[in-house]
Scaffold this motif. Structure first.
Motif, PDB file in Angstrom:
ATOM      1  N   VAL A   1       0.913  -1.124  -0.190  1.00  0.00           N
ATOM      2  CA  VAL A   1       0.074  -0.160  -0.061  1.00  0.00           C
ATOM      3  C   VAL A   1       0.914   1.260  -0.151  1.00  0.00           C
ATOM      4  N   HIS A   2       0.774   2.375  -0.937  1.00  0.00           N
ATOM      5  CA  HIS A   2       1.399   3.450  -1.107  1.00  0.00           C
ATOM      6  C   HIS A   2       0.401   4.500  -0.799  1.00  0.00           C
TER       7      HIS A   2
ATOM      8  N   ALA B   1      -0.780  -4.270  -5.611  1.00  0.00           N
ATOM      9  CA  ALA B   1      -0.432  -3.149  -4.873  1.00  0.00           C
ATOM     10  C   ALA B   1      -1.391  -2.030  -5.376  1.00  0.00           C
ATOM     11  N   VAL B   2      -1.671  -1.115  -4.295  1.00  0.00           N
ATOM     12  CA  VAL B   2      -2.647  -0.003  -4.574  1.00  0.00           C
ATOM     13  C   VAL B   2      -2.257   1.118  -3.911  1.00  0.00           C
ATOM     14  N   THR B   3      -2.448   2.329  -4.411  1.00  0.00           N
ATOM     15  CA  THR B   3      -2.082   3.600  -4.094  1.00  0.00           C
ATOM     16  C   THR B   3      -3.415   4.075  -3.442  1.00  0.00           C
TER      17      THR B   3
ATOM     18  N   GLY C   1      -8.865   7.367 -12.398  1.00  0.00           N
ATOM     19  CA  GLY C   1      -8.933   5.860 -12.247  1.00  0.00           C
ATOM     20  C   GLY C   1      -9.051   5.708 -10.881  1.00  0.00           C
ATOM     21  N   PHE C   2      -9.223   6.549  -9.642  1.00  0.00           N
ATOM     22  CA  PHE C   2      -9.437   6.165  -8.431  1.00  0.00           C
ATOM     23  C   PHE C   2     -10.590   5.730  -8.046  1.00  0.00           C
ATOM     24  N   ALA C   3     -10.991   4.488  -7.539  1.00  0.00           N
ATOM     25  CA  ALA C   3     -12.029   4.033  -7.073  1.00  0.00           C
ATOM     26  C   ALA C   3     -12.469   4.541  -5.847  1.00  0.00           C
TER      27      ALA C   3
ATOM     28  N   GLY D   1      -1.875   1.544 -11.998  1.00  0.00           N
ATOM     29  CA  GLY D   1      -1.767   0.652 -10.846  1.00  0.00           C
ATOM     30  C   GLY D   1      -3.125   0.714 -10.416  1.00  0.00           C
ATOM     31  N   GLU D   2      -3.460  -0.026  -9.399  1.00  0.00           N
ATOM     32  CA  GLU D   2      -4.844   0.175  -8.769  1.00  0.00           C
ATOM     33  C   GLU D   2      -4.698   1.492  -7.761  1.00  0.00           C
ATOM     34  N   ARG D   3      -5.914   2.118  -7.793  1.00  0.00           N
ATOM     35  CA  ARG D   3      -5.911   3.326  -6.877  1.00  0.00           C
ATOM     36  C   ARG D   3      -7.511   3.428  -6.187  1.00  0.00           C
TER      37      ARG D   3
END
Length: 233
Positions: free
Chosen positions: A77-78, A185-187, A208-210, A163-165
């Motif tokens: 997690v970032h 990995a997710v931000t 693209g942030f959920a 990447g996933e956000r």
């Protein structure tokens, strides 16, 4: 056993002088030649080391056996976290490190009270990185999360990799954190006191942030991202 971050090549049998910060800590603890400590350099695992000499301001050790231990979180997690006021950012960096965060990027948000530029920004960055080092030493982590220079959301988006956000949001249409399954990995984006501005949240969603929610209660700016880390740990 006392643990110290030593950002240098480490190998069994090596004799070296500890970095200034670690040496001061050894002296404060009143350790003596023959005492054993733990060293880690962020490259994986940790080493036993024996104090061989105590100088006035320097400490020499001999590196012993390597132990390939890892204590990292299950999910990378970032944090892209809005800069909070007073000591709350220190607290966020410390606790996020304890909970396994991979990196922290302080966000200069529209509603951030603390604005950083120039030399002041450099000093704050160095201070926060020091907080992360101390927290890693205390909690047993062998990898120190990087604290990146503070940026605005638009600056971060220009340099960010895909990447996933996720973005912490109070708006309608959010999904509970418990539904965000997976291991990639997710931000995680979170705002400062007062949250992200409507324009910042719109920018995040378009990038693209959920949008996710932590439940019916409104958490403080320094608490919300920690709740995410606790679930992902």
């Amino acid at each position: 056993m006392a643990r110290f971050y030593c950002p240098a090549p480490l190998q069994t049998g090596l004799a070296l002088s500890l970095p200034a910060g670690a040496a001061r800590h050894v002296q404060v603890l009143r350790l003596q030649p023959g005492d054993v400590i733990t060293l880690f350099n962020g490259e994986g695992g940790e080493f036993d080391a024996t104090v061989t000499r105590m100088g006035r301001s320097d400490v020499d050790v001999e590196v012993g056996a390597h132990r390939p231990l890892e204590r990292e979180a299950a999910r990378v997690v970032h944090l892209l976290a809005g800069i909070t006021a007073n000591d709350r950012m220190d607290w966020l960096v410390e606790k996020a490190t304890e909970l396994g965060v991979a990196s922290i990027t302080p966000l200069v948000a529209e509603r951030s009270v603390l604005k950083l530029k120039g030399e002041r920004a450099e000093k704050k960055l160095a201070h926060w990185q020091g907080v992360a080092v101390a927290a890693a030493e205390q909690c047993g982590r062998n990898r120190v999360p990087m604290v990146h220079p503070a940026v605005t959301l638009n600056e971060w988006l220009k340099q960010a990799a895909a990447g996933e956000r996720w973005v912490l949001s109070l708006s309608e249409g959010t999904r509970p954190l418990a539904q965000m399954t997976g291991s990639a990995a997710v931000t995680v984006l979170s705002g400062p006191e007062g949250g992200l501005s409507p324009s910042e949240e719109a920018t995040a969603l378009s990038a693209g942030f959920a949008p996710i929610t932590l439940g019916p209660r409104v958490l403080r700016a320094e608490t919300a991202p920690l709740a995410v880390l606790a679930v992902c740990a």
